[in-house]
Motif scaffolding. Sequence first.
Motif, PDB file in Angstrom:
ATOM      1  N   HIS A  68      -8.575  20.244  -2.522  1.00  0.00           N
ATOM      2  CA  HIS A  68      -9.243  19.289  -1.638  1.00  0.00           C
ATOM      3  C   HIS A  68      -8.562  19.203  -0.283  1.00  0.00           C
ATOM      4  N   ALA A 127       0.817  -1.221   0.000  1.00  0.00           N
ATOM      5  CA  ALA A 127       0.000   0.000   0.000  1.00  0.00           C
ATOM      6  C   ALA A 127       0.849   1.269   0.000  1.00  0.00           C
ATOM      7  N   GLY A 128       2.149   1.106   0.257  1.00  0.00           N
ATOM      8  CA  GLY A 128       3.019   2.285   0.284  1.00  0.00           C
ATOM      9  C   GLY A 128       3.104   2.912   1.661  1.00  0.00           C
ATOM     10  N   LEU A 129       2.707   2.162   2.679  1.00  0.00           N
ATOM     11  CA  LEU A 129       2.756   2.702   4.037  1.00  0.00           C
ATOM     12  C   LEU A 129       4.054   2.337   4.749  1.00  0.00           C
ATOM     13  N   LYS A 164       0.170   3.888  -7.080  1.00  0.00           N
ATOM     14  CA  LYS A 164      -0.928   4.090  -6.123  1.00  0.00           C
ATOM     15  C   LYS A 164      -2.233   4.472  -6.827  1.00  0.00           C
ATOM     16  N   ALA A 165      -2.104   5.141  -7.974  1.00  0.00           N
ATOM     17  CA  ALA A 165      -3.309   5.561  -8.696  1.00  0.00           C
ATOM     18  C   ALA A 165      -4.125   4.358  -9.170  1.00  0.00           C
ATOM     19  N   GLY A 178     -10.645  13.596  -4.988  1.00  0.00           N
ATOM     20  CA  GLY A 178      -9.743  14.707  -5.310  1.00  0.00           C
ATOM     21  C   GLY A 178      -8.292  14.269  -5.229  1.00  0.00           C
ATOM     22  N   LEU A 179      -7.976  13.461  -4.226  1.00  0.00           N
ATOM     23  CA  LEU A 179      -6.597  12.982  -4.078  1.00  0.00           C
ATOM     24  C   LEU A 179      -6.188  12.117  -5.263  1.00  0.00           C
ATOM     25  N   TYR A 180      -7.179  11.433  -5.845  1.00  0.00           N
ATOM     26  CA  TYR A 180      -6.881  10.556  -6.993  1.00  0.00           C
ATOM     27  C   TYR A 180      -7.068  11.297  -8.316  1.00  0.00           C
ATOM     28  N   GLY A 181      -7.196  12.623  -8.213  1.00  0.00           N
ATOM     29  CA  GLY A 181      -7.252  13.474  -9.409  1.00  0.00           C
ATOM     30  C   GLY A 181      -8.507  13.310 -10.222  1.00  0.00           C
ATOM     31  N   PHE A 195     -13.295  14.197  -1.133  1.00  0.00           N
ATOM     32  CA  PHE A 195     -11.889  14.474  -0.816  1.00  0.00           C
ATOM     33  C   PHE A 195     -10.995  13.361  -1.370  1.00  0.00           C
ATOM     34  N   GLU A 227       3.421   7.377  -7.413  1.00  0.00           N
ATOM     35  CA  GLU A 227       2.110   7.971  -7.704  1.00  0.00           C
ATOM     36  C   GLU A 227       1.341   7.147  -8.732  1.00  0.00           C
ATOM     37  N   ARG A 277      -1.071   8.812   2.681  1.00  0.00           N
ATOM     38  CA  ARG A 277       0.119   8.044   2.300  1.00  0.00           C
ATOM     39  C   ARG A 277      -0.166   7.014   1.216  1.00  0.00           C
ATOM     40  N   PHE A 331      -7.006   0.730  -1.420  1.00  0.00           N
ATOM     41  CA  PHE A 331      -6.537   0.099  -0.183  1.00  0.00           C
ATOM     42  C   PHE A 331      -7.624   0.153   0.885  1.00  0.00           C
TER      43      PHE A 331
END
Lengths: 257, 562
Positions: free
Chosen positions: B316, A48-50, A73-74, A100-103, A97, A70, B403, A78
């Motif tokens: 956002h 997951a990139g954590l 993750k796109a 938005g993070l995923y564009g 929100f 990026e 993250r 998860f």
Amino acid sequence: MISIQNLVKRYGTFTAVDGVSLDVGEGEIHGFLGPNGAGKTTTIRMIAGLLKPTSGRILVNGHDLGAEPEAAKASLGFIPDRPFIYEKLTAGEFLRFHAGLYGMDDAAVGARATEMLELFELGRWEHELVESFSHGMKQRLVMSAAFMHRPRAVLVDEPMVGLDPRGARLIKDVFRRMSERGVAILMSTHTLEVAEEMCDRISIILKGQIIARGTVDELRALAHGASGAVAGNAPQLTEAFLRLTGGSGLQEIDEVL
Amino acid sequence: MVRAFPYLLAPSFWSSRNRARRRERGDGMRAAFFGVVALGVAGAIFGGAFWLTQQLAGFADFGDYLLRLGLSWLFLSFLSFLAFSGIVTALSTFFLSDDLRLLLAAPITARRVFHARFARTVGLSSWMVVVFIIPVLAGIGVGHCAPTAYYFVSVLAVTPFVIIPVAIGTAVTLLLVNIFPARRARDILMLMGLLFAGSLVVLLRMIQPEQLLRVESLPDITDFFATLQSPVTPLLPSFWAAETVFASLQGRLDLLHLAALWTTALGLVVVLAAASERWHFAGFSKAQEARKTRFTRFELLTRATRLLPISVVRRHLLVKDLKIFLRDVSQWSQLLLLLALVLVYLYNFRVLDLDRNPYMSGMIKNIYAFVNLAMAGLVMATVCARFVFPAVSSEGAAFWIIRTAPIPLRSFLWSKFWTGLIPVFLLTELLTIAANHFLGVAPLLRVVAAVSVLLMSLALVGLATGLGARYPRFNADNPSQVAGSYGGVAFMIMAVLFMLTLIVLVGWPSSMYLWYAANPRVTVPGYLTAIGAACFVAALVLSLSTWWFGMRTGIRALEEMG
């Protein structure tokens, strides 16, 4: 879709994940089983990139997580084991929100958010603050978010924790439908019935290493052979799991009780 | 065997003991820093009380009268603080604490739970008062050459004195929680408390205590004492405590007031225990019930951010941060206190009577411009420590969302930086410009101060954002806890050092320039002009490199996380 190669994670001198390799193909539901502390969650968190791996490679939809985080993750959704979300946002705001993070384009987000909330039976809670949600509702909201951006692969850590039977049934249906549409799902779970019912293939991890891999039938046969039993009745998955991971401990339970 | 109620307090002691045993990075530095500060403050309080008592001793009976009045005021001011602190603490210890579920599910009588919880409430709400009052009473005792019995009697008087207001506060909480849901009651109380504190600060300032220093206001002194005497009523526990302590200072034992203190304290505890047995469970049960949360949607805010020339992700992140901040009463209500302090700050400059000495006023005004800059810097450092430094930590357990999202962590941190920079810069710049306007400082200094504030904002917000990411506390209960952590203290030390260096770098050449401007017959030597210019360049380089260092440290820390 998800491919991990020789993944290693060390904490000082302790090796939590020791050379794990795994492939989850398009449309496959892959179960990831193991006793507590075997390295399941560590592996999932690295994908997951954590968590940063000590060594090894993770590819998601062909993108190297280390080199192109990026892009990798796109393509990924998860679902963590504990659904921590921003308590002061409403369900709808959280999904917007997240999108938005995923564009995602603003115009498409509203309809998609409503669609996902309806799918996970949270429609009438869209304008309520997350802080008033139960654990199961938060879990379903996190799942809505994970599918919001139409990921090519989904990573799930203990999907059934805190869900009622209706919720559990819903999640199973959603996962099946997603896999039919080609989404690769890697699912860590302790609920062997779920794994038996849903997974195309299963990997069993013990002390940081994959000790067995295959379909449910292959694992049962493997366990049957490992126990040295006479040919005939192959064990159920639970029994096979216990045999492969080192015994049931039932004798000790009897002694204590 | 049923264990006595102090057994129920054991987990708190064990937790404290384990915390003390556990060593974390920076613990030594933090303990040394806070230890020195605490000892310094306690020493100053002791010294102040000692000095004042000795001065008053020179006025014989009038001095004793003032000391007695002073003690009454001291206890009176603590009385309201303790009652309010008792209300807020009881809300947490009796109704919201996580371990209550364990205690109430166990076969423990309601009375034992009450006694354990009340002891905890008294301890938590009164420790600050006790820590403050010890050096005060010790200073008075030493200054007055009090007998040994004074110290014993002081302990006997302070103990019931803190129990009484906390018991009243707990009773108010018990009542409130049975009327409102506990979480709603907490919001209401927090807001009321901050409004109360804010208005108190403004009110105290508006009384204009500086008037007392003016010779022409001396005839009003008798009126002033009459005003001081008025709230000291013999019916309040503060009066009983003050009288008991004062009598022991004189070598007497005031049994009447001491008995009044103890009987009231014990009586209140008995009544409260009975009330708690009757209503606590109902209130606790109500606190667990799901409720429909009331909140503001902030649709306008969402629409307004669409007009900003920023990326979708940044927008956002900004909307999320603003909504979370504005919906959390414990967060935005701090702004009210800040607003009150800002008003007092500006008012102070407004009423400064610099023209009383015309010969000095020009020079003093310009010196004040730098004092103002230092004050603005301190305000900025404090605001950064409280609001900007905890920005990354405020993501808490939900940080996994950021993250695992396909955004570079650098973008996330820059978003935090800009969200912090704009309000911090605007607040401090407005403060500086307004204060310099009230002071009437030279135009050059106004420009220097305005530019310095911009540089300070970039540096301090960058440093706070970056160090906040370098030393995050994702499991902290509130932002104050984050601000008080090792990273928070390190930020404050670095911020103050930066600010002082910047003020020296811009202050020295500016004051040189003004001196030469005031003495036009003296020509400025060339090397001084060069050094002055070098100082301004050094200020610019220092600010930009502090900004760069802060953000780079933060970005690296986030990228290496895990």
